[in-house]
Design a protein around this motif. Sequence first.
Motif, PDB file in Angstrom:
ATOM      1  N   HIS A 128     -11.050  -7.792 -13.337  1.00 24.63           N
ATOM      2  CA  HIS A 128     -11.430  -8.392 -14.621  1.00 24.63           C
ATOM      3  C   HIS A 128     -10.195  -8.854 -15.395  1.00 24.63           C
ATOM      4  CE1 HIS A 128     -15.799  -8.084 -15.444  1.00 24.63           C
ATOM      5  NE2 HIS A 128     -15.773  -7.178 -14.474  1.00 24.63           N
ATOM      6  N   ALA A 129      -9.159  -8.027 -15.384  1.00 26.34           N
ATOM      7  CA  ALA A 129      -7.932  -8.391 -16.099  1.00 26.34           C
ATOM      8  C   ALA A 129      -7.298  -9.626 -15.478  1.00 26.34           C
ATOM      9  CB  ALA A 129      -6.955  -7.220 -16.083  1.00 26.34           C
ATOM     10  N   ARG A 130      -7.292  -9.684 -14.143  1.00 25.69           N
ATOM     11  CA  ARG A 130      -6.722 -10.867 -13.469  1.00 25.69           C
ATOM     12  C   ARG A 130      -7.570 -12.104 -13.743  1.00 25.69           C
ATOM     13  NH1 ARG A 130      -5.887  -6.949  -9.306  1.00 25.69           N
ATOM     14  NH2 ARG A 130      -7.766  -7.634  -8.203  1.00 25.69           N
ATOM     15  N   PHE A 131      -8.904 -11.920 -13.759  1.00 31.13           N
ATOM     16  CA  PHE A 131      -9.819 -13.033 -14.030  1.00 31.13           C
ATOM     17  C   PHE A 131      -9.527 -13.630 -15.408  1.00 31.13           C
ATOM     18  CE2 PHE A 131     -14.128 -14.363 -15.638  1.00 31.13           C
ATOM     19  CZ  PHE A 131     -14.308 -15.447 -14.785  1.00 31.13           C
ATOM     20  N   GLU A 132      -9.375 -12.778 -16.411  1.00 33.25           N
ATOM     21  CA  GLU A 132      -9.078 -13.250 -17.758  1.00 33.25           C
ATOM     22  C   GLU A 132      -7.717 -13.915 -17.817  1.00 33.25           C
ATOM     23  OE1 GLU A 132      -9.262 -11.747 -22.417  1.00 33.25           O
ATOM     24  OE2 GLU A 132      -9.761 -10.378 -20.769  1.00 33.25           O
ATOM     25  N   ALA A 133      -6.741 -13.345 -17.090  1.00 34.66           N
ATOM     26  CA  ALA A 133      -5.388 -13.921 -17.099  1.00 34.66           C
ATOM     27  C   ALA A 133      -5.371 -15.308 -16.465  1.00 34.66           C
ATOM     28  CB  ALA A 133      -4.428 -12.993 -16.369  1.00 34.66           C
ATOM     29  N   VAL A 134      -6.207 -15.515 -15.413  1.00 29.59           N
ATOM     30  CA  VAL A 134      -6.265 -16.834 -14.766  1.00 29.59           C
ATOM     31  C   VAL A 134      -6.922 -17.850 -15.695  1.00 29.59           C
ATOM     32  CG1 VAL A 134      -7.271 -18.146 -12.859  1.00 29.59           C
ATOM     33  CG2 VAL A 134      -6.266 -15.906 -12.429  1.00 29.59           C
ATOM     34  N   LEU A 135      -7.993 -17.431 -16.372  1.00 28.29           N
ATOM     35  CA  LEU A 135      -8.695 -18.356 -17.263  1.00 28.29           C
ATOM     36  C   LEU A 135      -7.881 -18.693 -18.493  1.00 28.29           C
ATOM     37  CD1 LEU A 135     -12.419 -17.156 -17.277  1.00 28.29           C
ATOM     38  CD2 LEU A 135     -11.488 -19.233 -16.272  1.00 28.29           C
ATOM     39  N   TYR A 136      -7.144 -17.707 -19.019  1.00 26.42           N
ATOM     40  CA  TYR A 136      -6.395 -17.876 -20.267  1.00 26.42           C
ATOM     41  C   TYR A 136      -4.946 -17.471 -20.043  1.00 26.42           C
ATOM     42  CZ  TYR A 136     -11.242 -17.568 -21.667  1.00 26.42           C
ATOM     43  OH  TYR A 136     -12.595 -17.740 -21.751  1.00 26.42           O
ATOM     44  N   PRO A 137      -4.200 -18.278 -19.334  1.00 22.49           N
ATOM     45  CA  PRO A 137      -2.832 -17.889 -18.970  1.00 22.49           C
ATOM     46  C   PRO A 137      -1.901 -17.709 -20.148  1.00 22.49           C
ATOM     47  CG  PRO A 137      -3.243 -20.201 -18.451  1.00 22.49           C
ATOM     48  CD  PRO A 137      -4.565 -19.596 -18.803  1.00 22.49           C
ATOM     49  N   GLN A 138      -2.199 -18.355 -21.296  1.00 22.76           N
ATOM     50  CA  GLN A 138      -1.297 -18.212 -22.433  1.00 22.76           C
ATOM     51  C   GLN A 138      -1.461 -16.878 -23.136  1.00 22.76           C
ATOM     52  OE1 GLN A 138      -3.994 -20.052 -22.211  1.00 22.76           O
ATOM     53  NE2 GLN A 138      -4.649 -20.933 -24.157  1.00 22.76           N
ATOM     54  N   GLY A 139      -2.642 -16.210 -22.946  1.00 22.25           N
ATOM     55  CA  GLY A 139      -2.859 -14.887 -23.525  1.00 22.25           C
ATOM     56  C   GLY A 139      -2.748 -14.884 -25.029  1.00 22.25           C
ATOM     57  N   GLY A 140      -2.712 -13.698 -25.640  1.00 20.50           N
ATOM     58  CA  GLY A 140      -2.459 -13.563 -27.066  1.00 20.50           C
ATOM     59  C   GLY A 140      -3.613 -14.039 -27.919  1.00 20.50           C
ATOM     60  N   GLY A 141      -3.368 -14.019 -29.219  1.00 18.31           N
ATOM     61  CA  GLY A 141      -4.432 -14.338 -30.169  1.00 18.31           C
ATOM     62  C   GLY A 141      -4.636 -15.822 -30.356  1.00 18.31           C
ATOM     63  N   GLY A 142      -3.764 -16.690 -29.779  1.00 17.86           N
ATOM     64  CA  GLY A 142      -3.888 -18.119 -30.014  1.00 17.86           C
ATOM     65  C   GLY A 142      -4.938 -18.792 -29.158  1.00 17.86           C
ATOM     66  N   ARG A 143      -5.439 -18.080 -28.151  1.00 20.20           N
ATOM     67  CA  ARG A 143      -6.368 -18.740 -27.248  1.00 20.20           C
ATOM     68  C   ARG A 143      -7.783 -18.726 -27.814  1.00 20.20           C
ATOM     69  NH1 ARG A 143      -9.522 -14.978 -24.791  1.00 20.20           N
ATOM     70  NH2 ARG A 143      -8.686 -12.911 -24.353  1.00 20.20           N
ATOM     71  N   SER A 144      -8.585 -19.672 -27.331  1.00 23.01           N
ATOM     72  CA  SER A 144      -9.992 -19.678 -27.691  1.00 23.01           C
ATOM     73  C   SER A 144     -10.750 -18.778 -26.724  1.00 23.01           C
ATOM     74  CB  SER A 144     -10.548 -21.100 -27.616  1.00 23.01           C
ATOM     75  OG  SER A 144      -9.962 -21.909 -28.611  1.00 23.01           O
ATOM     76  N   HIS A 145     -11.816 -18.173 -27.190  1.00 23.27           N
ATOM     77  CA  HIS A 145     -12.607 -17.266 -26.371  1.00 23.27           C
ATOM     78  C   HIS A 145     -13.828 -17.992 -25.828  1.00 23.27           C
ATOM     79  CE1 HIS A 145     -10.293 -13.689 -27.483  1.00 23.27           C
ATOM     80  NE2 HIS A 145     -10.189 -14.252 -28.667  1.00 23.27           N
ATOM     81  N   PRO A 146     -14.460 -17.448 -24.780  1.00 28.12           N
ATOM     82  CA  PRO A 146     -15.647 -18.104 -24.232  1.00 28.12           C
ATOM     83  C   PRO A 146     -16.712 -18.397 -25.285  1.00 28.12           C
ATOM     84  CG  PRO A 146     -14.906 -16.364 -22.756  1.00 28.12           C
ATOM     85  CD  PRO A 146     -14.056 -16.276 -23.989  1.00 28.12           C
ATOM     86  N   ALA A 147     -16.882 -17.504 -26.247  1.00 26.51           N
ATOM     87  CA  ALA A 147     -17.869 -17.750 -27.303  1.00 26.51           C
ATOM     88  C   ALA A 147     -17.515 -18.990 -28.114  1.00 26.51           C
ATOM     89  CB  ALA A 147     -17.969 -16.535 -28.219  1.00 26.51           C
ATOM     90  N   ASP A 148     -16.201 -19.209 -28.361  1.00 22.32           N
ATOM     91  CA  ASP A 148     -15.769 -20.415 -29.059  1.00 22.32           C
ATOM     92  C   ASP A 148     -16.149 -21.654 -28.260  1.00 22.32           C
ATOM     93  OD1 ASP A 148     -14.570 -18.951 -31.101  1.00 22.32           O
ATOM     94  OD2 ASP A 148     -12.696 -18.774 -30.004  1.00 22.32           O
ATOM     95  N   TYR A 149     -15.910 -21.615 -26.967  1.00 15.60           N
ATOM     96  CA  TYR A 149     -16.201 -22.760 -26.118  1.00 15.60           C
ATOM     97  C   TYR A 149     -17.706 -23.030 -26.063  1.00 15.60           C
ATOM     98  CZ  TYR A 149     -11.370 -22.749 -24.458  1.00 15.60           C
ATOM     99  OH  TYR A 149     -10.007 -22.823 -24.382  1.00 15.60           O
ATOM    100  N   GLU A 150     -18.514 -21.973 -26.077  1.00 14.34           N
ATOM    101  CA  GLU A 150     -19.956 -22.155 -26.089  1.00 14.34           C
ATOM    102  C   GLU A 150     -20.391 -22.868 -27.370  1.00 14.34           C
ATOM    103  OE1 GLU A 150     -23.811 -21.563 -24.346  1.00 14.34           O
ATOM    104  OE2 GLU A 150     -21.779 -21.323 -23.546  1.00 14.34           O
ATOM    105  N   SER A 151     -19.861 -22.433 -28.496  1.00 17.00           N
ATOM    106  CA  SER A 151     -20.199 -23.071 -29.777  1.00 17.00           C
ATOM    107  C   SER A 151     -19.688 -24.505 -29.818  1.00 17.00           C
ATOM    108  CB  SER A 151     -19.594 -22.271 -30.936  1.00 17.00           C
ATOM    109  OG  SER A 151     -20.124 -20.974 -30.994  1.00 17.00           O
ATOM    110  N   TRP A 152     -18.493 -24.717 -29.300  1.00  8.72           N
ATOM    111  CA  TRP A 152     -17.913 -26.056 -29.263  1.00  8.72           C
ATOM    112  C   TRP A 152     -18.796 -26.984 -28.435  1.00  8.72           C
ATOM    113  CZ3 TRP A 152     -11.929 -26.731 -28.200  1.00  8.72           C
ATOM    114  CH2 TRP A 152     -11.545 -28.042 -28.540  1.00  8.72           C
TER     115      TRP A 152
END
Length: 349
Positions: free
Chosen positions: A69-93
């Motif tokens: 799970h940790a690797r999956f998240e790291a691949v999807l969001y390589p920049q990490g940290g609080g600056g990234r958008s979350h899946p819920a943001d993308y769903e709303s977008w």
Amino acid sequence: MVSVQQWTGREASALRAALRMSTRAFAEHLGVALRTVAKWESLGAETQPRPDTQAILDTALARADAAAHARFEAVLYPQGGGGRSHPADYESWTEDIERAVVCISRQDFPFASTLLNRWLAPRDPHGLDHKGLYLYGRSLVLLGDLQRDQGAILGPLSARQSYLTARGMFGELDIPRRVAQIELSLTVVHEMSGHLDASAHQYEQLAVDGRLSRRDRARARLWVGTALSKEGNNAYATNVMVSATREFEDIGEPEDWSVAHQKLALAHRGAGNLTQALHYIDIARTTGTVDSPMQRVRLDTAYGHILLSDAATRNDGLSVLDQAAQVARQYGLSHQVRSIEGIRNGQQG
């Protein structure tokens, strides 16, 4: 733990990488064909697994251990940290993009602008991952459509600028179909700016461009005729439009087929054949299925233009154009207002 609302090839590929499996092992793990996994890898966000496969991927992710799970998240969001958008943001977008499409089709420009700018204004696209860039590019294209329909076609806050920026993003994402669609929209802007010969040539190239769908290629062919008709080359324009009309019939696109008859009517008017012009505009007015303000204005403008060309129906033509101009002003369709004024001034001259 990260969850996936809608699987695309990108998320599926990220899960394969997180599970540290080869494409063959991943296909066997899921119980799908190897070519399916290869498609996810090659098309990424441009392809979506079928609903039953979506459920299989949900199960595979749920059964993965914490490290995966940790690797999956790291691949999807390589920049990490609080600056990234979350899946819920993308769903709303994504939902707001879908709502904006409907608003633009109804010429509800203020609300469409609100929906798009709530995502565009606060974000630096350079900090987005691939999914975010894709949504940003889609939003920019819709903003360009909105600006084009409002008549803002040139300048720093224009349809042309929005399209150019979006084209660069989809080029970076290596999605050639989107790039070609934007090039088609840029050609429309070029035609609206009065560059008729150049836009006709660009349409001709796009009409045989393999990056575009069959429908988009047919639309490009129809617009070759539109540009040529405005130049007065009505005979060749009519032949091209007839070819596009047949294509729309073959692929089952009734609205495009109806619009093509509207364009044919204007080409025949330009050639002085008012009987044929009235025949084709009557087909367009009785077969159109999308009752948007823009399409009503375009149909009434074409009909009024044809009636205005005959001294016996001149007053009827002026009345139809007045009504079209009133609707155009009501919905902020400034390009259509200018077109109507140009028709009236041309007849008076």
